[in-house]
Design a protein around this motif. Structure first.
Motif, PDB file in Angstrom:
ATOM      1  N   ASP A 160      35.467  69.465  -8.634  1.00  0.00           N
ATOM      2  CA  ASP A 160      35.926  69.708  -7.271  1.00  0.00           C
ATOM      3  C   ASP A 160      36.473  71.123  -7.156  1.00  0.00           C
ATOM      4  OD1 ASP A 160      35.313  67.178  -6.289  1.00  0.00           O
ATOM      5  OD2 ASP A 160      37.298  66.370  -6.751  1.00  0.00           O
ATOM      6  N   LEU A 161      36.349  71.686  -5.976  1.00  0.00           N
ATOM      7  CA  LEU A 161      36.921  72.995  -5.654  1.00  0.00           C
ATOM      8  C   LEU A 161      38.070  72.761  -4.680  1.00  0.00           C
ATOM      9  CD1 LEU A 161      33.512  74.775  -5.045  1.00  0.00           C
ATOM     10  CD2 LEU A 161      35.035  75.158  -6.987  1.00  0.00           C
ATOM     11  N   PHE A 162      39.250  73.287  -5.021  1.00  0.00           N
ATOM     12  CA  PHE A 162      40.450  73.053  -4.220  1.00  0.00           C
ATOM     13  C   PHE A 162      40.812  74.295  -3.425  1.00  0.00           C
ATOM     14  CE2 PHE A 162      40.638  70.216  -7.853  1.00  0.00           C
ATOM     15  CZ  PHE A 162      40.881  68.997  -7.236  1.00  0.00           C
ATOM     16  N   LEU A 163      41.115  74.107  -2.142  1.00  0.00           N
ATOM     17  CA  LEU A 163      41.462  75.221  -1.277  1.00  0.00           C
ATOM     18  C   LEU A 163      42.831  75.786  -1.672  1.00  0.00           C
ATOM     19  CD1 LEU A 163      40.135  76.646   1.132  1.00  0.00           C
ATOM     20  CD2 LEU A 163      41.534  75.234   2.625  1.00  0.00           C
ATOM     21  N   PRO A 164      42.892  77.090  -2.005  1.00  0.00           N
ATOM     22  CA  PRO A 164      44.160  77.668  -2.470  1.00  0.00           C
ATOM     23  C   PRO A 164      45.156  77.969  -1.358  1.00  0.00           C
ATOM     24  CG  PRO A 164      42.423  79.305  -2.548  1.00  0.00           C
ATOM     25  CD  PRO A 164      41.777  78.008  -2.145  1.00  0.00           C
ATOM     26  N   LEU A 165      44.682  78.065  -0.115  1.00  0.00           N
ATOM     27  CA  LEU A 165      45.539  78.385   1.029  1.00  0.00           C
ATOM     28  C   LEU A 165      45.066  77.573   2.231  1.00  0.00           C
ATOM     29  CD1 LEU A 165      45.239  82.247   0.600  1.00  0.00           C
ATOM     30  CD2 LEU A 165      47.331  80.954   0.195  1.00  0.00           C
ATOM     31  N   SER A 166      45.998  77.051   3.012  1.00  0.00           N
ATOM     32  CA  SER A 166      45.626  76.320   4.226  1.00  0.00           C
ATOM     33  C   SER A 166      44.916  77.259   5.195  1.00  0.00           C
ATOM     34  CB  SER A 166      46.871  75.755   4.914  1.00  0.00           C
ATOM     35  OG  SER A 166      47.537  74.861   4.068  1.00  0.00           O
ATOM     36  N   GLY A 167      43.888  76.734   5.868  1.00  0.00           N
ATOM     37  CA  GLY A 167      43.194  77.542   6.861  1.00  0.00           C
ATOM     38  C   GLY A 167      41.816  77.004   7.186  1.00  0.00           C
ATOM     39  N   GLU A 168      41.104  77.766   8.017  1.00  0.00           N
ATOM     40  CA  GLU A 168      39.766  77.384   8.465  1.00  0.00           C
ATOM     41  C   GLU A 168      38.716  78.075   7.600  1.00  0.00           C
ATOM     42  OE1 GLU A 168      36.791  77.732  12.338  1.00  0.00           O
ATOM     43  OE2 GLU A 168      38.830  78.547  12.460  1.00  0.00           O
ATOM     44  N   ILE A 169      37.787  77.288   7.096  1.00  0.00           N
ATOM     45  CA  ILE A 169      36.690  77.847   6.303  1.00  0.00           C
ATOM     46  C   ILE A 169      35.680  78.445   7.284  1.00  0.00           C
ATOM     47  CG2 ILE A 169      34.849  77.330   4.661  1.00  0.00           C
ATOM     48  CD1 ILE A 169      36.796  75.159   3.566  1.00  0.00           C
ATOM     49  N   ILE A 170      35.590  79.776   7.268  1.00  0.00           N
ATOM     50  CA  ILE A 170      34.789  80.473   8.274  1.00  0.00           C
ATOM     51  C   ILE A 170      33.443  80.975   7.738  1.00  0.00           C
ATOM     52  CG2 ILE A 170      36.754  81.132   9.701  1.00  0.00           C
ATOM     53  CD1 ILE A 170      36.603  83.945   8.374  1.00  0.00           C
ATOM     54  N   GLU A 171      33.266  80.963   6.424  1.00  0.00           N
ATOM     55  CA  GLU A 171      32.005  81.446   5.875  1.00  0.00           C
ATOM     56  C   GLU A 171      31.761  80.827   4.510  1.00  0.00           C
ATOM     57  OE1 GLU A 171      29.847  85.735   4.874  1.00  0.00           O
ATOM     58  OE2 GLU A 171      31.710  85.724   6.014  1.00  0.00           O
ATOM     59  N   PHE A 172      30.484  80.522   4.240  1.00  0.00           N
ATOM     60  CA  PHE A 172      30.038  80.058   2.928  1.00  0.00           C
ATOM     61  C   PHE A 172      29.017  81.068   2.425  1.00  0.00           C
ATOM     62  CE2 PHE A 172      26.626  77.598   0.682  1.00  0.00           C
ATOM     63  CZ  PHE A 172      27.304  77.445  -0.511  1.00  0.00           C
ATOM     64  N   ASN A 173      29.064  81.360   1.150  1.00  0.00           N
ATOM     65  CA  ASN A 173      28.118  82.300   0.551  1.00  0.00           C
ATOM     66  C   ASN A 173      26.764  81.600   0.391  1.00  0.00           C
ATOM     67  OD1 ASN A 173      26.701  84.135  -0.947  1.00  0.00           O
ATOM     68  ND2 ASN A 173      28.225  84.358  -2.553  1.00  0.00           N
ATOM     69  N   ASP A 174      25.912  81.711   1.424  1.00  0.00           N
ATOM     70  CA  ASP A 174      24.611  81.036   1.450  1.00  0.00           C
ATOM     71  C   ASP A 174      23.718  81.411   0.277  1.00  0.00           C
ATOM     72  OD1 ASP A 174      25.272  79.811   3.828  1.00  0.00           O
ATOM     73  OD2 ASP A 174      24.307  81.338   5.066  1.00  0.00           O
ATOM     74  N   THR A 175      23.907  82.580  -0.288  1.00  0.00           N
ATOM     75  CA  THR A 175      23.087  83.023  -1.415  1.00  0.00           C
ATOM     76  C   THR A 175      23.187  82.038  -2.575  1.00  0.00           C
ATOM     77  OG1 THR A 175      23.564  85.284  -0.750  1.00  0.00           O
ATOM     78  CG2 THR A 175      22.596  84.997  -2.923  1.00  0.00           C
ATOM     79  N   LEU A 176      24.326  81.355  -2.698  1.00  0.00           N
ATOM     80  CA  LEU A 176      24.523  80.420  -3.803  1.00  0.00           C
ATOM     81  C   LEU A 176      23.620  79.191  -3.706  1.00  0.00           C
ATOM     82  CD1 LEU A 176      28.399  80.509  -4.234  1.00  0.00           C
ATOM     83  CD2 LEU A 176      26.660  81.876  -5.405  1.00  0.00           C
ATOM     84  N   GLU A 177      23.080  78.908  -2.512  1.00  0.00           N
ATOM     85  CA  GLU A 177      22.166  77.770  -2.372  1.00  0.00           C
ATOM     86  C   GLU A 177      20.904  77.976  -3.196  1.00  0.00           C
ATOM     87  OE1 GLU A 177      21.565  77.081   1.794  1.00  0.00           O
ATOM     88  OE2 GLU A 177      23.515  76.109   2.000  1.00  0.00           O
ATOM     89  N   SER A 178      20.382  79.202  -3.202  1.00  0.00           N
ATOM     90  CA  SER A 178      19.164  79.485  -3.959  1.00  0.00           C
ATOM     91  C   SER A 178      19.443  80.147  -5.301  1.00  0.00           C
ATOM     92  CB  SER A 178      18.232  80.381  -3.129  1.00  0.00           C
ATOM     93  OG  SER A 178      18.882  81.600  -2.834  1.00  0.00           O
ATOM     94  N   ASP A 179      20.651  80.660  -5.494  1.00  0.00           N
ATOM     95  CA  ASP A 179      20.976  81.419  -6.701  1.00  0.00           C
ATOM     96  C   ASP A 179      22.385  81.078  -7.210  1.00  0.00           C
ATOM     97  OD1 ASP A 179      20.517  83.255  -8.691  1.00  0.00           O
ATOM     98  OD2 ASP A 179      20.547  85.023  -7.394  1.00  0.00           O
ATOM     99  N   PRO A 180      22.647  79.781  -7.543  1.00  0.00           N
ATOM    100  CA  PRO A 180      23.999  79.376  -7.940  1.00  0.00           C
ATOM    101  C   PRO A 180      24.480  80.041  -9.227  1.00  0.00           C
ATOM    102  CG  PRO A 180      22.441  77.610  -8.380  1.00  0.00           C
ATOM    103  CD  PRO A 180      21.703  78.661  -7.603  1.00  0.00           C
ATOM    104  N   GLU A 181      23.552  80.512 -10.053  1.00  0.00           N
ATOM    105  CA  GLU A 181      23.943  81.151 -11.311  1.00  0.00           C
ATOM    106  C   GLU A 181      24.662  82.479 -11.106  1.00  0.00           C
ATOM    107  OE1 GLU A 181      19.642  81.812 -10.360  1.00  0.00           O
ATOM    108  OE2 GLU A 181      20.777  80.010 -10.719  1.00  0.00           O
ATOM    109  N   LEU A 182      24.706  82.980  -9.859  1.00  0.00           N
ATOM    110  CA  LEU A 182      25.519  84.168  -9.562  1.00  0.00           C
ATOM    111  C   LEU A 182      26.991  83.920  -9.904  1.00  0.00           C
ATOM    112  CD1 LEU A 182      24.066  85.409  -6.155  1.00  0.00           C
ATOM    113  CD2 LEU A 182      24.038  86.639  -8.336  1.00  0.00           C
ATOM    114  N   VAL A 183      27.425  82.660  -9.815  1.00  0.00           N
ATOM    115  CA  VAL A 183      28.805  82.327 -10.173  1.00  0.00           C
ATOM    116  C   VAL A 183      29.040  82.637 -11.656  1.00  0.00           C
ATOM    117  CG1 VAL A 183      30.529  80.484 -10.300  1.00  0.00           C
ATOM    118  CG2 VAL A 183      28.975  80.600  -8.344  1.00  0.00           C
ATOM    119  N   ASN A 184      28.020  82.416 -12.481  1.00  0.00           N
ATOM    120  CA  ASN A 184      28.124  82.730 -13.907  1.00  0.00           C
ATOM    121  C   ASN A 184      28.021  84.231 -14.162  1.00  0.00           C
ATOM    122  OD1 ASN A 184      26.297  79.843 -14.237  1.00  0.00           O
ATOM    123  ND2 ASN A 184      28.217  80.011 -15.323  1.00  0.00           N
TER     124      ASN A 184
END
Length: 126
Positions: A67-91
């Motif tokens: 699970d990924l936990f939100l570090p600060l309260s707020g509205e999630i305004i953007e997701f890094n869409d590149t990770l859908e096709s290229d999740p290994e960028l996290v590595n």
């Protein structure tokens, strides 16, 4: 191990970069090494307002799903869409192209509860 001094950190191994009232969030170099090869990042909370420590998504590696936990309260305004096709960028680029979400911070005072680079190094024994 790479732990940039200009970022904030959580005990859940997430990093936070803050510009004004927008926070960019990803997982640390330590976290991606512990997880191993990342095969999928899922965030279904885009455009939702969540409290600090709520789950905003998951990261799936060959060994496990975390699970990924939100570090600060707020509205999630953007997701890094590149990770859908290229999740290994996290590595390969945990602090750059591997970022996960951007959050419009609801309470800037929560930033004070985040860890400094020195405190995070102490936490992981680096």
């Amino acid at each position: 191990m790479n732990i940039p001094a200009n970022l904030k950190y959580t005990k859940d191994h997430e990093w936070i970069s803050i510009e004004g009232d927008i926070a960019t969030v990803g997982i640390t170099d330590f976290a991606q090494r512990e997880l191993g090869d990342i095969v999928y990042v899922e965030v279904e909370t885009l455009d939702q307002t969540l409290d600090r420590d709520e789950v905003f998504g998951t990261v799936e590696a060959v060994k496990t799903v975390s699970d990924l936990f939100l570090p600060l309260s707020g509205e999630i305004i953007e997701f890094n869409d590149t990770l859908e096709s290229d999740p290994e960028l996290v590595n390969s680029d945990a602090y750059g192209a591997g970022w996960m979400i951007k959050v419009k911070i609801a309470d800037l005072s929560q930033v004070e509860d985040l860890l400094s680079d020195a405190a995070y190094k102490e936490l992981i024994g680096a």
